[in-house]
Motif scaffolding. Sequence first.
Motif, short mmCIF file in Angstrom:
data_model
loop_
_atom_site.label_atom_id
_atom_site.label_comp_id
_atom_site.label_asym_id
_atom_site.label_seq_id
_atom_site.Cartn_x
_atom_site.Cartn_y
_atom_site.Cartn_z
N GLU A 1 50.68 7.12 14.47
CA GLU A 1 51.28 8.44 14.27
C GLU A 1 51.92 8.96 15.56
N TYR A 2 51.35 8.61 16.71
CA TYR A 2 51.85 9.15 17.98
C TYR A 2 52.19 8.08 19.01
N PHE A 3 51.93 6.81 18.70
CA PHE A 3 52.21 5.73 19.64
C PHE A 3 53.23 4.76 19.04
N PRO A 4 54.52 4.96 19.37
CA PRO A 4 55.54 4.07 18.81
C PRO A 4 55.54 2.68 19.43
N GLY A 5 55.03 2.57 20.68
CA GLY A 5 54.97 1.25 21.29
C GLY A 5 54.87 1.29 22.79
N GLY A 6 54.78 0.09 23.35
CA GLY A 6 54.69 -0.07 24.78
C GLY A 6 55.29 -1.39 25.21
N VAL A 7 55.51 -1.51 26.51
CA VAL A 7 56.09 -2.71 27.08
C VAL A 7 55.17 -3.22 28.19
N VAL A 8 54.92 -4.52 28.19
CA VAL A 8 54.27 -5.16 29.33
C VAL A 8 55.40 -5.80 30.13
N ALA A 9 55.69 -5.22 31.26
CA ALA A 9 56.77 -5.69 32.13
C ALA A 9 56.15 -6.16 33.43
N GLU B 1 60.20 5.31 37.44
CA GLU B 1 61.31 4.72 36.67
C GLU B 1 60.78 3.98 35.44
N MET B 2 59.65 3.33 35.57
CA MET B 2 59.04 2.65 34.41
C MET B 2 58.68 3.65 33.32
N ALA B 3 58.07 4.77 33.71
CA ALA B 3 57.67 5.79 32.72
C ALA B 3 58.90 6.38 32.04
N ARG B 4 59.95 6.65 32.81
CA ARG B 4 61.21 7.15 32.23
C ARG B 4 61.77 6.13 31.24
N GLY B 5 61.73 4.86 31.64
CA GLY B 5 62.25 3.80 30.79
C GLY B 5 61.49 3.67 29.48
N ALA B 6 60.18 3.80 29.53
CA ALA B 6 59.37 3.73 28.30
C ALA B 6 59.70 4.90 27.38
N ARG B 7 59.83 6.09 27.96
CA ARG B 7 60.21 7.27 27.14
C ARG B 7 61.52 7.02 26.43
N LYS B 8 62.49 6.54 27.19
CA LYS B 8 63.83 6.32 26.62
C LYS B 8 63.81 5.22 25.56
N LEU B 9 63.17 4.10 25.87
CA LEU B 9 63.14 2.96 24.96
C LEU B 9 62.54 3.32 23.61
N PHE B 10 61.47 4.12 23.63
CA PHE B 10 60.77 4.46 22.40
C PHE B 10 61.05 5.88 21.91
N ASN B 11 61.98 6.58 22.57
CA ASN B 11 62.31 7.95 22.22
C ASN B 11 61.04 8.79 22.10
N ALA B 12 60.19 8.68 23.12
CA ALA B 12 58.88 9.33 23.10
C ALA B 12 58.89 10.60 23.96
N ASP B 13 57.97 11.49 23.66
CA ASP B 13 57.82 12.72 24.43
C ASP B 13 57.22 12.46 25.80
N ILE B 14 56.34 11.47 25.88
CA ILE B 14 55.61 11.17 27.11
C ILE B 14 55.68 9.68 27.38
N GLY C 1 51.74 17.03 17.70
CA GLY C 1 52.87 16.28 17.14
C GLY C 1 53.72 15.59 18.18
N LEU C 2 53.08 15.14 19.26
CA LEU C 2 53.81 14.47 20.34
C LEU C 2 53.70 12.96 20.21
N THR C 3 54.60 12.25 20.92
CA THR C 3 54.55 10.79 20.94
C THR C 3 54.41 10.30 22.38
N LEU C 4 53.81 9.12 22.52
CA LEU C 4 53.51 8.53 23.81
C LEU C 4 53.91 7.07 23.81
N ALA C 5 54.60 6.65 24.88
CA ALA C 5 54.95 5.24 25.06
C ALA C 5 54.39 4.76 26.40
N THR C 6 54.11 3.47 26.48
CA THR C 6 53.53 2.91 27.70
C THR C 6 54.46 1.88 28.32
N ALA C 7 54.35 1.76 29.64
CA ALA C 7 55.01 0.71 30.40
C ALA C 7 53.95 0.17 31.35
#
Length: 158
Positions: free
Chosen positions: A40-48, A78-91, A14-20
């Motif tokens: 179900e587990y991938f709320p989104g990602g950012v291409v920066a 910092e990118m990984a932290r930012g993706a977690r925060k932006l998408f409120n993801a576990d990873i 039941g975890l979520t994952l976001a990408t940067a």
Amino acid sequence: MLEETLREIMHARGLTLATAESCTGGLVSDRITNVSGSSEYFPGGVVAYSYEAKANLLGVSWDTLNTHGAVSEETVLEMARGARKLFNADIGISVSGIAGPTGGLPDKPVGTTWLGLATNSGEWARHFVWVGDRAQNKRHSSEAALQFVVDYLEGKLA
């Protein structure tokens, strides 16, 4: 396939994952979303890709970018932290590198890639130097990013 393994573990826990992503241009997200049920587990990602996008979208500090560059351990964490925060993801998983064929430097040759992983239990980074053309380097980076997340989920990170 790593995408299938990832789906099974993420679903079971039941975890979520976001990408940067930078050098992979969304390839990691593409691979994740090629699996049915990934929403179900991938709320989104950012291409920066640019420094501005890394700073404005993911909260990477200008000091980090100017001191260490986009392709560095500090930046990918910092990118990984930012993706977690932006998408409120576990990873949060991030990737930044020099895909080539241009852009290499003596201390960062073409193929240099950093991955960052941020979770509530810790942060890790991995460094690679791929030997291939642009498309191969992007594929290697996306594979390594998915493997990094799976390794974390399987308890293989110290």
